[in-house]
Design a protein around this motif. Structure first.
Motif, PDB file in Angstrom:
ATOM      1  N   ARG A  34       8.685  24.850   1.803  1.00 54.04           N
ATOM      2  CA  ARG A  34       9.136  24.784   3.687  1.00 54.04           C
ATOM      3  C   ARG A  34       8.474  25.551   4.323  1.00 54.04           C
ATOM      4  N   ASN A  35       6.652  25.654   4.459  1.00 51.96           N
ATOM      5  CA  ASN A  35       6.030  25.784   4.511  1.00 51.96           C
ATOM      6  C   ASN A  35       5.531  24.456   5.498  1.00 51.96           C
ATOM      7  N   ALA A  36       5.576  25.147   7.254  1.00 53.39           N
ATOM      8  CA  ALA A  36       5.422  23.698   8.254  1.00 53.39           C
ATOM      9  C   ALA A  36       3.742  23.256   7.302  1.00 53.39           C
ATOM     10  N   GLU A  37       2.744  24.430   7.111  1.00 47.53           N
ATOM     11  CA  GLU A  37       1.261  23.822   7.402  1.00 47.53           C
ATOM     12  C   GLU A  37       1.174  23.190   5.945  1.00 47.53           C
ATOM     13  N   ASP A  38       1.878  23.907   5.000  1.00 48.66           N
ATOM     14  CA  ASP A  38       1.458  22.903   3.300  1.00 48.66           C
ATOM     15  C   ASP A  38       2.327  21.815   3.545  1.00 48.66           C
ATOM     16  N   VAL A  39       3.341  21.384   3.911  1.00 46.90           N
ATOM     17  CA  VAL A  39       3.857  20.365   3.523  1.00 46.90           C
ATOM     18  C   VAL A  39       3.615  19.441   4.429  1.00 46.90           C
ATOM     19  N   LEU A  40       2.659  19.171   5.713  1.00 52.19           N
ATOM     20  CA  LEU A  40       2.055  18.662   7.285  1.00 52.19           C
ATOM     21  C   LEU A  40       1.219  18.491   6.192  1.00 52.19           C
ATOM     22  N   ARG A  41       0.099  19.094   6.113  1.00 54.40           N
ATOM     23  CA  ARG A  41      -0.704  18.654   5.808  1.00 54.40           C
ATOM     24  C   ARG A  41      -0.680  17.615   4.602  1.00 54.40           C
ATOM     25  N   CYS A  42       0.298  18.040   3.318  1.00 54.23           N
ATOM     26  CA  CYS A  42      -0.259  16.993   2.394  1.00 54.23           C
ATOM     27  C   CYS A  42       0.411  15.446   2.643  1.00 54.23           C
ATOM     28  N   LEU A  43       1.170  14.995   3.622  1.00 55.90           N
ATOM     29  CA  LEU A  43       1.913  13.970   4.750  1.00 55.90           C
ATOM     30  C   LEU A  43       0.576  13.544   4.973  1.00 55.90           C
ATOM     31  N   LEU A  44      -0.041  13.863   6.215  1.00 56.50           N
ATOM     32  CA  LEU A  44      -0.985  13.569   6.161  1.00 56.50           C
ATOM     33  C   LEU A  44      -1.905  12.925   5.637  1.00 56.50           C
ATOM     34  N   ASP A  45      -2.456  13.926   4.744  1.00 56.76           N
ATOM     35  CA  ASP A  45      -3.562  13.020   3.984  1.00 56.76           C
ATOM     36  C   ASP A  45      -3.306  11.929   2.826  1.00 56.76           C
ATOM     37  N   LEU A  46      -1.617  11.860   2.535  1.00 53.88           N
ATOM     38  CA  LEU A  46      -1.112  10.566   2.082  1.00 53.88           C
ATOM     39  C   LEU A  46      -1.085   9.291   3.096  1.00 53.88           C
ATOM     40  N   THR A  47      -1.049  10.165   4.255  1.00 54.34           N
ATOM     41  CA  THR A  47      -0.845   8.811   5.025  1.00 54.34           C
ATOM     42  C   THR A  47      -1.885   8.584   5.122  1.00 54.34           C
ATOM     43  N   ASP A  48      -2.820   8.964   5.723  1.00 50.31           N
ATOM     44  CA  ASP A  48      -3.977   8.434   5.551  1.00 50.31           C
ATOM     45  C   ASP A  48      -5.222   8.010   4.436  1.00 50.31           C
ATOM     46  N   LYS A  49      -4.408   8.190   3.168  1.00 46.70           N
ATOM     47  CA  LYS A  49      -4.739   6.377   2.689  1.00 46.70           C
ATOM     48  C   LYS A  49      -3.483   5.557   2.633  1.00 46.70           C
ATOM     49  N   MET A  50      -2.529   5.351   2.913  1.00 45.48           N
ATOM     50  CA  MET A  50      -1.737   4.079   3.494  1.00 45.48           C
ATOM     51  C   MET A  50      -2.631   3.675   4.520  1.00 45.48           C
ATOM     52  N   ASP A  51      -3.883   3.547   4.839  1.00 46.66           N
ATOM     53  CA  ASP A  51      -4.139   2.669   6.389  1.00 46.66           C
ATOM     54  C   ASP A  51      -4.297   1.626   5.652  1.00 46.66           C
ATOM     55  N   VAL A  52      -4.041   0.201   6.405  1.00 46.73           N
ATOM     56  CA  VAL A  52      -4.521  -1.030   5.877  1.00 46.73           C
ATOM     57  C   VAL A  52      -5.418  -1.820   6.203  1.00 46.73           C
ATOM     58  N   THR A  53      -6.329  -3.280   6.467  1.00 49.69           N
ATOM     59  CA  THR A  53      -6.941  -3.440   6.745  1.00 49.69           C
ATOM     60  C   THR A  53      -6.326  -5.107   7.732  1.00 49.69           C
ATOM     61  N   ASN A  54      -6.559  -5.336   8.667  1.00 47.11           N
ATOM     62  CA  ASN A  54      -6.599  -6.236   9.551  1.00 47.11           C
ATOM     63  C   ASN A  54      -6.835  -7.894   8.816  1.00 47.11           C
ATOM     64  N   ASP A  55      -5.939  -8.915   9.698  1.00 50.60           N
ATOM     65  CA  ASP A  55      -7.010 -10.331   9.308  1.00 50.60           C
ATOM     66  C   ASP A  55      -8.997 -10.277   9.330  1.00 50.60           C
ATOM     67  N   GLU A  56      -9.359  -9.053  10.781  1.00 49.10           N
ATOM     68  CA  GLU A  56     -10.724  -9.368  10.679  1.00 49.10           C
ATOM     69  C   GLU A  56     -11.446  -8.658   9.884  1.00 49.10           C
ATOM     70  N   GLY A  57     -10.341  -7.793   9.259  1.00 57.34           N
ATOM     71  CA  GLY A  57     -11.740  -6.602   8.226  1.00 57.34           C
ATOM     72  C   GLY A  57     -11.367  -5.059   9.007  1.00 57.34           C
ATOM     73  N   LYS A  58     -10.351  -5.362   9.690  1.00 59.55           N
ATOM     74  CA  LYS A  58     -10.240  -3.897  10.524  1.00 59.55           C
ATOM     75  C   LYS A  58      -9.472  -3.241  10.545  1.00 59.55           C
ATOM     76  N   GLN A 110       0.814  -0.960  -0.114  1.00 54.85           N
ATOM     77  CA  GLN A 110       0.292   0.035   0.245  1.00 54.85           C
ATOM     78  C   GLN A 110       0.641   1.741  -0.058  1.00 54.85           C
ATOM     79  N   PHE A 111       2.003   1.277   1.003  1.00 54.27           N
ATOM     80  CA  PHE A 111       3.032   2.394   0.655  1.00 54.27           C
ATOM     81  C   PHE A 111       2.754   2.813  -0.319  1.00 54.27           C
ATOM     82  N   PHE A 112       3.899   1.622  -1.622  1.00 57.50           N
ATOM     83  CA  PHE A 112       4.178   1.247  -2.507  1.00 57.50           C
ATOM     84  C   PHE A 112       4.160   2.472  -3.359  1.00 57.50           C
TER      85      PHE A 112
END
Ligand SMILES: [Zn+2]
Length: 318
Positions: free
Chosen positions: A76-100, A21-23
């Motif tokens: 190098r504005n902290a808000e812009d960079v961290l907003r983008c990072l958090l948005d991408l991080t949110d899309k990288m969640d995976v599901t465990n074997d219970e579907g959670k 998922q990350f890659f």
């Protein structure tokens, strides 16, 4: 025994899913940026190659992602960079074997940014995210021997060996750090996040808290104080938030996001490097770094990484 095997298998499955998922998301982000001409093709290929398996990586994948965001966003504005990072991080969640839904193991737990007398020019870092303690130790040694600015590597070595600071920064270096939680991670850790936020009410400095509030809809960034080790290594930095008691943590010198962001700051500003007031120790920086290199060889042997006579690192400039 059965429980241990089951738990271990589950962990390996989560790791495999996290990696895929990350890659996938990283690749998509780079390809879109190249298509929209926010990144040139050669730079895009260099970022993608850094997932490379034949040579040792010189930094964790989440740090590479953070660097790509700074280059693509062109700020190098902290808000812009961290907003983008958090948005991408949110899309990288995976599901465990219970579907959670659960977090991604390649995502770092802490992000930091620092600057020198200019809040709009920040340098970013992520804590070391690796599966397993041997991999984590090997990565910290690689960062010390190959990646970080030599003064930061030295600060980590001095911290390890003497529990003291290696140098004093000139006045004006400020650092903020955040725990980063994707939506799934935030749901999982809701109570902990609430407790951390309540603790922050005590602090007077509010810049980091403002950034956290802006980013809330995407997941959550929770400001956090420096740990005991960062405070020993860099006591003269203006940390936001800060407190008088510092958490000892269960990690070691060099695991923290602050090392990466401060290393980038030193690489970018020779003027700060010239103004570091260095301490003297019985063991020279060369001796201490050599010890780190030997430790790295030991960990790579334990991990069955075959490096021949000389360790080859991945070179993203080639
Ligand atoms: Zn720390």
């Amino acid at each position: 025994m059965v429980n241990f095997v089951e738990a271990n298998t589950r962990q390996v499955q989560i790791f495999a899913k996290s990696e895929t998922q990350f890659f996938y998301k990283f690749l998509h982000f780079i390809a879109t940026s190249v298509r929209e001409r926010r990144l040139n093709g050669d730079r895009g290929r260099a970022y993608i190659k850094e997932e490379c398996k034949t040579h040792l990586p010189t930094r964790p994948p989440y740090t590479v992602l953070l660097d790509a965001i700074v280059e693509i966003k062109g700020t190098r504005n902290a808000e812009d960079v961290l907003r983008c990072l958090l948005d991408l991080t949110d899309k990288m969640d995976v599901t465990n074997d219970e579907g959670k839904q659960c977090g991604n193991v390649l995502v770092s737990t802490v992000i930091s940014c620092c600057n020198f007398n200019d809040v709009t020019t920040n340098y970013f870092g992520a804590s070391v995210s690796c599966m397993g303690w041997k991999q984590r130790k090997a990565m910290i040694n690689i960062l010390c021997c190959k990646t970080w600015h030599k003064d930061i590597s030295w600060a980590v070595c001095v911290g390890n060996t003497y529990n003291e600071k290696a140098f004093t920064f000139p006045a004006g270096v400020c650092s903020m750090a955040f725990n980063i939680y994707s939506s799934a991670k935030a749901t999982e850790q809701k109570q902990r996040i609430e407790r951390a936020k309540a603790r922050l009410q005590r602090f007077q400095m509010i810049r980091s808290r403002n950034i956290a509030n802006i980013l809330e809809p995407f997941g959550t960034l929770v400001p956090r104080e420096p740990c005991k080790y960062c405070f020993i290594m860099f006591p003269d930095i203006c940390f936001d938030p800060s407190s008088h008691s510092h958490n000892a943590g269960k990690w070691e010198y060099g695991n923290c996001a602050e090392c990466e962001s401060l290393s980038q700051l030193l690489y970018s500003d020779e003027n700060i490097v010239q103004r570091l007031k260095r301490e003297t120790f019985t063991k020279t920086p060369e001796v201490l770094l050599n010890e780190k290199y030997n430790q790295l060889k030991e960990y790579l042997e334990k991990l069955n990484f075959n490096f021949g006579n000389r360790i080859l690192y991945y070179n993203n400039q080639a």
